[in-house]
Design a protein around this motif. Structure first.
Motif, short mmCIF file in Angstrom:
data_model
loop_
_atom_site.label_atom_id
_atom_site.label_comp_id
_atom_site.label_asym_id
_atom_site.label_seq_id
_atom_site.Cartn_x
_atom_site.Cartn_y
_atom_site.Cartn_z
N ARG A 139 11.83 31.79 9.82
CA ARG A 139 10.45 31.32 10.02
C ARG A 139 10.36 29.80 9.90
NH1 ARG A 139 6.42 35.27 9.50
NH2 ARG A 139 4.97 33.80 8.55
N THR A 140 11.05 29.22 8.92
CA THR A 140 11.00 27.78 8.74
C THR A 140 11.75 27.05 9.86
OG1 THR A 140 11.02 28.18 6.35
CG2 THR A 140 11.36 25.92 7.08
N ALA A 141 12.92 27.58 10.24
CA ALA A 141 13.68 26.97 11.32
C ALA A 141 12.94 27.08 12.65
CB ALA A 141 15.06 27.62 11.42
N ARG A 142 12.22 28.17 12.85
CA ARG A 142 11.46 28.33 14.09
C ARG A 142 10.38 27.25 14.20
NH1 ARG A 142 7.80 33.58 15.95
NH2 ARG A 142 6.98 32.61 17.84
N VAL A 143 9.68 27.00 13.11
CA VAL A 143 8.67 25.94 13.12
C VAL A 143 9.32 24.59 13.42
CG1 VAL A 143 7.01 24.69 11.68
CG2 VAL A 143 7.14 27.17 11.56
N ALA A 144 10.51 24.38 12.88
CA ALA A 144 11.22 23.12 13.13
C ALA A 144 11.57 22.95 14.60
CB ALA A 144 12.49 23.06 12.28
N PHE A 145 12.03 24.02 15.24
CA PHE A 145 12.35 23.95 16.67
C PHE A 145 11.09 23.76 17.51
CE2 PHE A 145 16.38 26.32 15.62
CZ PHE A 145 17.24 25.30 16.02
N GLU A 146 10.01 24.41 17.11
CA GLU A 146 8.76 24.28 17.87
C GLU A 146 8.19 22.87 17.77
OE1 GLU A 146 6.41 27.35 16.16
OE2 GLU A 146 7.06 28.89 17.58
N SER A 147 8.56 22.13 16.73
CA SER A 147 8.04 20.77 16.57
C SER A 147 8.82 19.75 17.40
CB SER A 147 8.11 20.36 15.09
OG SER A 147 9.44 20.26 14.65
N VAL A 148 9.95 20.16 17.97
CA VAL A 148 10.73 19.26 18.82
C VAL A 148 10.06 19.18 20.19
CG1 VAL A 148 12.96 18.86 19.93
CG2 VAL A 148 12.87 19.78 17.59
N ASN A 149 9.82 17.97 20.66
CA ASN A 149 9.16 17.76 21.94
C ASN A 149 10.06 18.23 23.09
OD1 ASN A 149 7.80 16.86 24.21
ND2 ASN A 149 7.21 14.91 23.28
N PRO A 150 9.65 19.23 23.88
CA PRO A 150 10.48 19.72 24.99
C PRO A 150 10.77 18.65 26.03
CG PRO A 150 8.69 21.26 24.51
CD PRO A 150 8.41 20.00 23.75
N ARG A 151 9.93 17.63 26.11
CA ARG A 151 10.16 16.58 27.10
C ARG A 151 11.46 15.83 26.83
NH1 ARG A 151 4.23 13.69 28.02
NH2 ARG A 151 3.15 15.56 28.84
N LEU A 152 11.81 15.68 25.55
CA LEU A 152 13.06 15.03 25.21
C LEU A 152 14.25 15.83 25.71
CD1 LEU A 152 12.22 13.97 21.53
CD2 LEU A 152 12.15 12.55 23.59
N GLU A 153 14.14 17.15 25.63
CA GLU A 153 15.21 18.01 26.14
C GLU A 153 15.28 17.93 27.67
OE1 GLU A 153 14.96 21.45 22.69
OE2 GLU A 153 13.62 21.57 24.43
N GLN A 154 14.11 17.89 28.33
CA GLN A 154 14.09 17.80 29.78
C GLN A 154 14.68 16.48 30.27
OE1 GLN A 154 13.31 20.12 31.98
NE2 GLN A 154 12.90 21.59 30.32
N VAL A 155 14.41 15.40 29.55
CA VAL A 155 14.98 14.10 29.93
C VAL A 155 16.50 14.15 29.85
CG1 VAL A 155 15.22 11.69 29.20
CG2 VAL A 155 12.96 12.76 29.29
N ALA A 156 17.02 14.75 28.78
CA ALA A 156 18.47 14.86 28.64
C ALA A 156 19.07 15.71 29.75
CB ALA A 156 18.82 15.45 27.27
#
Length: 223
Positions: free
Chosen positions: A108-125
């Motif tokens: 549950r805690t790790a899921r919240v951490a992943f959800e807080s990562v901006n998907p745009r940063l992943e798309q740029v990469a």
């Protein structure tokens, strides 16, 4: 003065709780990422099953583990007959109980951490030519790292205080399966209240340290 058998219970609990946290970390992080980033059939059911150990009575979870890993259980029978590995009433049963009871907090805690990562940063990469695996390990995971560490610390703290499932599936065997919680129970049953309160104090200090460290990493992640 803390006696030798009490110290053994403390170190046994710390070592098995740390091992349990290490065992659940890889699948817990992977599952948290799937829940945070993917949509797939049965997702709601998986989320519910993961949460169950948090809301069920611990003894109920312990009973399920006992039925699964006992000599006549589906998993326990296979392990004993095919591999010669006995689970119930051994340290391995303690490990399984601690892992199952602390797994939901990590996910549950790790899921919240992943959800807080901006998907745009992943798309740029991705647009720059990075593979999905490289994006995960070089962008997503580092940005979610503090939340994952916080979840691991919460899981460790939960494992330190586990009692209900542990005593049912591993018993209360001194110097073999007795954790801090189980030892406190044994001491109270024998009327050794002073020794029990010493272990209570140690348990409070250990849990406070783990939770405080988890809160520190959560605050750092928010900043």
């Amino acid at each position: 003065m803390i006696e030798a058998n009490e110290w053994r219970a403390v170190w046994f609990t710390i070592s098995v709780a740390a091992l349990a946290t290490g065992c659940i970390a890889p699948p817990g992080v992977w599952l948290a990422w799937l829940l945070a980033r993917k949509k797939w059939p049965g997702k709601a059911i998986v989320e519910t099953v993961i949460t169950l150990p948090l809301v069920l009575p611990p003894v109920a979870t312990g009973l399920v583990l006992l039925k699964l890993f006992g000599r006549r259980g589906a998993i326990g029978n296979f392990l004993e007959e095919q591999l010669g590995v006995e689970i119930v009433f051994t340290w391995k049963a303690v490990l399984i109980a601690l892992a199952v009871m602390s797994f939901p907090l990590l996910v549950r805690t790790a899921r919240v951490a992943f959800e807080s990562v901006n998907p745009r940063l992943e798309q740029v990469a991705l647009t720059l030519g990075a593979s999905r695996w490289r994006v995960f390990f070089s962008v997503t995971l580092p940005l979610a790292a503090r939340g994952i560490i916080a979840g691991a610390l919460l899981a460790f703290a939960r494992a330190l205080g586990e009692f209900g499932a542990t005593i049912l599936v591993a018993g209360a065997i001194p110097e073999k399966t007795a954790t801090i919680s189980v030892t406190i129970f044994n001491l109270i049953q024998l009327g050794h209240d002073a020794a029990a309160f010493r272990l209570v104090l140690i348990s409070v200090v250990l849990s406070f340290g783990a939770v405080a460290a988890s809160e520190y990493f959560i605050r750092r992640r928010r900043q």
